[in-house]
Design a protein around this motif. Sequence first.
Motif, short mmCIF file in Angstrom:
data_model
loop_
_atom_site.label_atom_id
_atom_site.label_comp_id
_atom_site.label_asym_id
_atom_site.label_seq_id
_atom_site.Cartn_x
_atom_site.Cartn_y
_atom_site.Cartn_z
N GLY A 74 58.62 33.24 40.48
CA GLY A 74 57.63 34.53 41.29
C GLY A 74 58.05 35.54 41.42
N LEU A 78 57.24 39.12 39.88
CA LEU A 78 56.07 40.30 39.66
C LEU A 78 57.05 41.34 40.06
CD1 LEU A 78 53.99 40.88 41.58
CD2 LEU A 78 54.87 40.85 43.67
N THR A 81 57.08 42.09 36.15
CA THR A 81 55.52 42.82 36.08
C THR A 81 55.13 44.15 35.71
OG1 THR A 81 55.21 40.58 35.49
CG2 THR A 81 53.61 42.31 35.95
N LEU A 82 55.86 44.52 37.40
CA LEU A 82 55.49 46.00 38.22
C LEU A 82 56.70 47.55 37.43
CD1 LEU A 82 55.31 45.40 41.77
CD2 LEU A 82 53.60 45.61 39.96
N PRO A 329 49.87 44.80 44.72
CA PRO A 329 50.21 43.96 44.67
C PRO A 329 50.80 43.00 45.80
CG PRO A 329 50.51 44.51 41.90
CD PRO A 329 49.98 45.89 43.10
N TYR A 330 52.04 43.34 45.82
CA TYR A 330 53.15 43.13 47.53
C TYR A 330 51.29 42.94 48.55
CZ TYR A 330 57.52 43.79 44.65
OH TYR A 330 58.35 43.94 44.46
N VAL A 333 50.06 39.72 47.58
CA VAL A 333 50.97 38.68 47.84
C VAL A 333 50.96 38.55 49.95
CG1 VAL A 333 53.88 38.47 48.48
CG2 VAL A 333 52.90 38.96 46.68
N LEU A 380 52.89 34.60 44.46
CA LEU A 380 53.53 35.90 43.42
C LEU A 380 53.79 36.23 41.91
CD1 LEU A 380 57.41 35.24 45.49
CD2 LEU A 380 56.10 37.33 45.09
N LEU A 381 52.95 35.18 40.95
CA LEU A 381 52.76 34.95 40.05
C LEU A 381 51.45 34.87 39.64
CD1 LEU A 381 55.46 33.76 39.13
CD2 LEU A 381 53.96 31.69 37.61
N SER A 383 49.87 37.09 41.98
CA SER A 383 50.05 39.40 42.26
C SER A 383 50.13 39.46 41.33
CB SER A 383 50.42 39.27 43.27
OG SER A 383 50.11 38.70 44.42
N ALA A 384 51.19 39.30 40.09
CA ALA A 384 52.39 39.68 38.88
C ALA A 384 50.56 40.12 37.30
CB ALA A 384 52.61 39.06 38.62
N ALA A 387 48.27 42.06 39.00
CA ALA A 387 49.02 43.68 38.50
C ALA A 387 48.87 44.02 36.93
CB ALA A 387 50.53 44.17 39.09
#
Length: 568
Positions: A74, A78, A81-82, A329-330, A333, A380-381, A383-384, A387
């Motif tokens: 995860g 993330l 992805t970012l 995204p962070y 999280v 975390l996934l 949030s990805a 994002a």
Amino acid sequence: MSQTMYGLLALLPIVLCGILLLGLQWSAKKTMPMVLAVTATIAIFVWDMTLNRVSSSMLQGLIITVSVLWIIFGALFLLNTLKHTGAIGIIRSGFTNVSPDRRIQVIIIAWCFGTFIEGASGFGTPAAIAAPLLVAIGFPALAAVLMGMMIQSTAVSFGAVGTPIIIGVNKGLDTTAISALLAKEGLQWQDFLQLVTSQVAIIHGIVGTFMPLIMVMMLTRFFGKNKSWKEGAAIWPFAIFSGLAFTVPYALTGVFLGPEFPTIIGGLVSIAIVINAAKRGFLTPKQTWDFEPSQNWPKEWFGKLVVNTDDVAPSKSDKNISAVMAWFPYLLVAILLVCSRVFVEFKELLLSATVDFSAILGEEGISASLSPLYLPGGILLVSALVAAIFQTKKPATALNNAFKESGKTVLGAGFVLIFTIPMVRIFINSGTNLSDVVSMPVASAELFAGILGNAYPLISSTIGALGAFIAGSNTISNMMFSQFQYEAAMNLSISPSTIIASQAVGAAAGNMIAIHNVVAASATVGLLGMEGSTLRRTILPTIYYVLFSGIITMAVIYIFGYQGLLAV
């Protein structure tokens, strides 16, 4: 067989780890299969554990390994992805705008942001998030892992919304017997637990204040051109200020509010204070410190996670991403982690997807579970995915590329962890055996206590660190050793709450040398095979932590004469 011999044999797997990883500089990939074999052999032929119990412990370890790998995946997913949306370029330039000084950057990302994540989640998540983020802004992978491991010290006793105290200490003590003793003094169990919490917060508050300074000194010593401790020490006013920005609200929260929120509140306050101070140049050095150009770095500093400046430049993004959107995204999280730990209905919703494995192979007390939505990996996934949707016009492409890159890195970590965590579970579960002897962790702790006698408070935190080294978790260390520490204190007629607090502080420090934590953090940056190199460095702050915690414990008991509750 004598109790001393049991204690020595219990230490054999730990000693073997040290010899192979630190002495012979073997990789964990070569070391841990051998250590697992030795541990299983001792368990069967010395501790008289049944083959079925050893096998069930190994299966339990494999299930836990899946949970750890889920978190690692995860965190990587993330970050990657970012990278593909271009948001990492914004984040990178944002830190440079706050300060181009790498010492200040590591304090903000690792110490401030990392401690907040620890408070919300725990279980190695801060290192999994901070290490790849440090690589993304230009840190060597080996340095990022080292800094990520050092986060896991002061903050972790109250990590995961207080789990190491609420679960670890609480479930590691005979609450029925202790409550009966407390009732004679007109007190309740919560009074005792809060006293332990307060003492943990105060000891950490004293020792932990200097951790940001130690972090930057290790950064400049091991990763600077001049290999200088002095270059790190030069930032001492800002580093001590940053330490206090966390430890003061942290300690006050622990003393007055309990174990759930010291780390969360300390992290939030430090983020606000330290970033603003850095922007204004408050207490910051005039001379900026940076790494040498990457082409001059030794080969072993690099991991497979490589985030080149060109790859993450803001211009690569197909959307106009603001700094807030890049960081969102962070932030998401952190928000989801806090909500999942605080709000009961939301927590139950996420836990509804749990798969339980009870009484594995019919062995009572050996169980495990998988909660993919509740674990940080699931958050975390999510949030990805958010994002990708909001940061790029081609979310499917970004997610696909991130999935491929993250999967390759996780496969490397999986091989080591399938030996490391099963070894830990055999060690912990060895208390149930045909010879009716204490478990391996307790036998090793009793060996230390028997040798030291009245000097025992000096090493009470070391025992906690030893438990975390073995189990890879300060919560498990507290569960294993809290009752033992209590009994040792009562036998010595000294404050049991102080000794248990020292145990909890040492267990937190031990996370810096926990083998599977090192492996997991290394995996997030694609750096496997260098675990020994990381451990040889993290042992230094660990020694600092347990030594000074032990000295404080000795002073509280023998100089200030503090007796606490129940001491006779």
